[in-house]
Enzyme design. Structure first.
Site, mmCIF file in Angstrom:
data_model
loop_
_atom_site.group_PDB
_atom_site.id
_atom_site.type_symbol
_atom_site.label_atom_id
_atom_site.label_comp_id
_atom_site.label_asym_id
_atom_site.label_seq_id
_atom_site.Cartn_x
_atom_site.Cartn_y
_atom_site.Cartn_z
ATOM 1 N N SER A 5 0.844 -1.212 0.000
ATOM 2 C CA SER A 5 0.000 0.000 0.000
ATOM 3 C C SER A 5 0.870 1.249 0.000
ATOM 4 C CB SER A 5 -0.889 0.064 1.236
ATOM 5 O OG SER A 5 -1.419 -1.163 1.550
ATOM 6 N N ASP A 65 6.051 2.687 6.835
ATOM 7 C CA ASP A 65 6.034 2.040 5.514
ATOM 8 C C ASP A 65 6.386 3.034 4.405
ATOM 9 O OD1 ASP A 65 5.014 0.062 7.115
ATOM 10 O OD2 ASP A 65 3.290 -0.399 5.857
#
Ligand code: MEV
Length: 355
Positions: A123, A166
């Protein structure tokens, strides 16, 4: 001549501290040598057309203006729809913040070596690469810190809570330590690890008729469940979270000093804490136990973990020691997609080409 921008970013593994990082505790993550590429080029018709050309096990095409979609032989439709949710939100965000893209015809093609919904940062990689490619395409300043911040905002919009970990790895590569929301880049030696992924149970093709926005996002759900449990068992969770923080700090030193037995033991303890907060489903637990029994120095769930009702989708990361080949065979028999990975690779790379 047609301008084509190619933005490529790495996948990540969280080595220590996932989930705890959402509450300000330390987490350590590393880039791995699996990449996702977003290409942006012009198209004659106005509006965006998104094509997921290759993601392990999936293909999907979608016209974001008409909503028309073409799904190719599928394995994990739900996860691919999630990927589109991140692309769509990145486009919306860039229009709002920078006023770019409205009415333009843009072809977006995604090629990925990162399994979806596996806890390997697909993602974040999608957000960073889409934002970087479109900024470069429309000539907007491509400062790395701003791209990272933009991508983190998009992730938060789509999935509720999202720590910066992330998006930081996809942007900078290498290693990052996040503490109290602050991102610090670390220079640590590379590690050779094994990653085992369990894919989701194939969902019915009837999902194609559901609106993308209605589809559940796995990370969001798991993070919310942790929050609910944390509210009920506050003092117990606070203690667990503090232990995780200490583990991450010691792990950084263990890598710096090449103390791999210690590093592995810290991974095992971290896995126990993730189990304690309820993010370790049966199939990932099996992979970790199997690795530990077969002599790995350490093994743990990596990323968000999984939910048993979804078949335990997610990944584990293993520091194999001497037991590598045996271990990989056993993980495959247990149904995992197994990858040798090397940590610490290059971050966002942008190339401008012409067709
Ligand atoms: C997801 O890769 C990691 C989590 O810690 C969520 C986050 O940090 O945003 C579960």
């Amino acid at each position: 001549m047609m301008k084509k921008i190619r933005a490529s970013v790495p996948a990540k593994v969280i080595l220590f501290g996932e989930h705890f990082v959402v509450y300000g505790k330390r987490a350590l993550a590393a880039a791995i040598n699996r990449r996702l590429v977003v290409e942006a080029s012009s198209r004659e018709r106005g509006g965006y057309h998104v094509k997921i050309a290759s993601i392990p096990t999936f293909g999907l095409e979608m016209d974001l203006v008409t909503g028309e979609e073409k799904a190719r032989p599928y394995k994990d439709y739900d996860a691919a729809a999630n990927a589109i949710a991140y692309v769509r939100e990145s486009i919306r965000y860039l229009e709002e913040k920078y006023g770019i893209g409205e009415g333009e015809g843009v072809e977006i093609e995604i090629k990925s070596e990162i399994p979806l919904s596996a806890g390997l940062g697909s993602s974040a990689a999608t957000c960073v690469a889409t934002i970087a490619a479109l900024k470069a395409y429309f000539g907007v300043n491509g400062d790395l810190d701003v791209i990272r911040e933009d991508a983190n905002r998009v992730e938060r919009r789509v999935q509720g809570a999202a720590s910066p970990i992330d998006t930081a790895i996809s942007t900078y590569g290498g290693y990052v330590l996040v503490k109290e929301g602050e991102v610090k880049r670390l220079h640590l030696a590379e590690l050779n690890l094994i990653v085992g992924c369990i894919g989701s149970i194939p969902l019915s093709m009837g999902m194609a008729t559901k609106k993308f926005s209605e589809m559940g996002l796995k990370t969001k759900k798991i993070v919310e469940q942790v929050k609910e449990r944390k509210e009920v068992f506050k003092s117990i969770y606070d203690a667990i979270f503090d232990v995780s923080d200490a583990i991450t700090a010691q792990a950084v030193t263990a890598i710096e000093e090449s103390e791999f037995v210690k590093l592995g033991a810290l991974m095992n303890i971290n896995h126990g804490l993730l189990d304690a907060i309820g993010v370790v489903p049966r199939r990932l637990s099996e992979l970790v136990k199997l690795s530990q029994e077969l002599g790995a120095l350490g093994a743990k769930v990596t990323g968000a973990g999984g939910l048993d009702e979804m078949g335990g989708v997610g990944s584990v990361v293993v520091l194999p020691g001497e037991s590598g080949e045996r271990l990989k065979g056993a993980m495959e028999i247990a149904g995992a997609l197994v990858m040798d990975v090397e940590t610490g690779g290059e971050g966002l790379k942008i190339e401008v080409g012409f067709d």
